[in-house]
Design an enzyme around this catalytic site. Structure first.
Site, PDB file in Angstrom:
ATOM      1  N   ASP A 173       0.580  -1.104   0.174  1.00 24.74           N
ATOM      2  CA  ASP A 173       0.021   0.154  -0.020  1.00 24.74           C
ATOM      3  C   ASP A 173       0.880   1.076   0.292  1.00 24.74           C
ATOM      4  OD1 ASP A 173      -3.052  -0.788   0.139  1.00 24.74           O
ATOM      5  OD2 ASP A 173      -2.061  -1.867   1.740  1.00 24.74           O
ATOM      6  N   THR A 174       0.998   1.829  -1.336  1.00 22.65           N
ATOM      7  CA  THR A 174       1.529   3.504  -1.356  1.00 22.65           C
ATOM      8  C   THR A 174       0.552   4.052  -2.393  1.00 22.65           C
ATOM      9  OG1 THR A 174       3.439   2.122  -1.164  1.00 22.65           O
ATOM     10  CG2 THR A 174       3.736   3.959  -1.474  1.00 22.65           C
ATOM     11  N   VAL A 175       1.087   5.509  -2.494  1.00 19.88           N
ATOM     12  CA  VAL A 175       0.537   5.817  -3.475  1.00 19.88           C
ATOM     13  C   VAL A 175       1.532   7.178  -4.023  1.00 19.88           C
ATOM     14  CG1 VAL A 175      -1.923   6.450  -2.300  1.00 19.88           C
ATOM     15  CG2 VAL A 175       0.027   8.327  -2.032  1.00 19.88           C
TER      16      VAL A 175
END
Length: 525
Positions: free
Chosen positions: A347-349
């Site tokens: 989970d990363t943007v």
């Protein structure tokens, strides 16, 4: 060109400015800033901070960021490290004395200091046209008014919402339940924090009431963080590292990022005739999986805080890749090396923006695992990252947990340069997968002449924790062939990573692509 009778999406073309990221509202906010005369940096900050409200499971102002920037009018690429350090009192010896073998993901031990907001302030001052207040305005609006939960966000919320604890349950659950698709998520506490930062700058976050809210919450749960730890947060500018793959220069962040892993992986792949293989066949997937095992094992041994990394040259040396490539058997899978200390997450943007003056920004922003540590500050609801789980407790290891050190980071922004010309800021989200993702996107384009959107869409494989994760886009025949080679093949429960890219064509036109594995899009004007 894609077959318009089949499902898919086209790349996006524009002449002035462009943003590609994982949520449409963030992409729109970035383009709006560009239209107001903002630079690519003004727009990237606007979109990135808003992603913390649109995708709170993936990022937020309690996290870290890294950026690669090519200033307008140049072909230079500058690197900026916005990763936070362990609190001064942290010490692996204390955890070992408690009988711990690793840093617990959802404990205060895993909470490193949030570096992103300091770096956003620095980058805004240096590269912005409008000022930080303008960049924060869209997030302030949406944090107050609310954002409908998008499909991929709802998928993640349902799978990972159980990690939320204490005050985080009040700020990020709806009567104890994950927010469903289409429901409205609001964060008035974070809106207030951003209003203060817009007015008073980075000290409004790292000192005073906001910092006290984070420190007191952590201390009440056994944390050793202090107000002085927060006050001393400061990002750094550093020199990027680069390497060549068949005439294309890949530019990455140096340690404590894992960008060097992508170079080692690509250097290993150079020893195989990848372009002669079926791009979606078992032979390519097998060679990539084997190369990844070896490259990631080297990462876990050598990469750490830049002040403690001493073997970077060894990782980048062609001789190292040649020796590792010789270990790969095209007919049999290697036993997976022992898992490294760095905890796995997905989970990363990521956001990339190019403006009318052709400043290019490649920026990645994360709280590590879904919802980070699961700990949110009591009053303002700031979710705090668990990046400290990237440390090892192994005594004497360069990545051993110690006060003031930065952990090994998985998040890496990328940039491509061809014949000395900056051509493509891009990024591939997905925790450990990111170096493999960078190498695969580049190989898709170079070895198989895929157009940009197809290069991002194409099915993925990744070896992780002894399993070869093969997306459903591969055929059952390929899965069986990989099993026959000795891989423990599974279909992952979630897609592997997510990518965004903007290519600056030779005529100056911008071409952008956005990964369908996320909710986002590319937008230009």
């Amino acid at each position: 060109m894609r077959d318009f009778q089949l499902p898919g999406r086209s790349a996006v073309y524009a002449a002035n400015g462009m943003c590609a990221t994982s949520h449409p509202l963030a992409a729109q906010a970035a383009v709006d800033i560009l239209k107001q005369g903002g630079s690519a940096m003004d727009a990237a900050i606007a979109g990135a901070v808003l992603l913390g409200i649109c995708e709170p499971q993936s990022t937020g102002i309690g996290g870290d960021c890294f950026a690669l920037v090519s200033p307008a009018g140049t072909e230079d690429v500058l690197a900026f490290n916005g990763s936070g350090r362990a609190p001064a009192a942290a010490d692996a010896a204390q955890l070992r004395a408690r009988g711990e073998a690793k840093v617990s993901l959802h404990s205060t031990d895993a909470v490193t200091l949030p570096g992103a907001m300091d770096m956003f302030c620095t980058l805004s001052d240096r590269f912005g046209n409008l000022g930080l207040a303008d960049s924060l305005a869209p997030t302030i609006h949406y944090a107050d008014a609310g954002v409908p939960v998008a499909p991929r966000v709802a998928f993640d919320w349902a799978r990972e919402g159980h990690v939320l604890q204490g005050a985080a349950k009040l700020h990020y659950l709806n009567n104890g339940q994950p927010l469903a698709m289409g429901t409205i998520f609001r964060s008035p506490g974070q809106a207030e924090v951003l209003r203060r930062i817009a007015r008073d700058g980075r000290d409004a976050f790292y000192t005073g009431e906001v910092a006290d809210d984070m420190v007191s919450t952590l201390n009440s749960m056994g944390g050793i963080h202090t107000m002085d730890d927060f006050a001393q947060v400061a990002g750094t500018q550093t020199a990027p590292v680069s390497g060549d793959y068949k005439g294309i220069e890949l530019i990455e962040h140096p340690p404590n990022g894992q960008g060097a892993t992508a170079f080692l992986l690509l250097n290993i792949l150079k020893h195989f005739d990848i372009s002669s293989m079926d791009p979606l066949g078992s032979k390519r997937a097998h060679i990539e999986a084997e190369a990844s095992k070896l490259a990631y094992d080297a990462r876990d041994r050598f990469l750490a805080d830049p002040d403690h990394t001493t073997r970077l040259d060894h990782m980048l040396a062609p001789e190292t890749a040649a020796k590792l490539a010789a270990l790969i058997d095209p007919r049999q899978a290697l036993a997976s090396p022992a898992p490294g200390a760095e905890a796995v997450h997905k989970d990363t943007v990521y956001i990339t923006v190019v403006d009318k003056d052709r400043m290019a920004v490649s920026l990645i922003y994360s709280t590590f695992h879904s919802f980070g540590s699961g700990i949110a500050s009591e009053k303002f609801g700031i979710l705090m990252q668990n990046r400290g789980a990237g440390f090892t407790l192994e005594q004497g290891h360069p990545n051993e947990l110690k006060g003031g050190k930065r952990p090994l980071h998985t998040i890496i922004p990328g940039m491509l340069r061809r014949n000395g010309r900056v051509e493509m800021p891009f990024g591939v989200m997905g925790g450990q997968f990111q170096p493999h993702g960078h190498s695969r996107v580049l190989s898709n384009m170079v070895d198989f002449d895929m157009d940009l959107q197809t290069a991002l869409d194409a099915p993925r494989v990744f070896t992780e924790a002894g399993k070869l994760r093969v997306e459903r886009g591969y055929s059952e025949t390929v899965r069986q062939e990989l099993s026959d080679l000795g891989h423990d093949v599974i279909i992952p429960p979630a897609p592997i990573g997510g990518a965004q890219a903007i290519r600056i064509l030779e005529n100056g036109v911008l071409e952008a692509a956005s990964d369908p594995r996320k909710d986002g899009c590319a937008l230009g004007y």
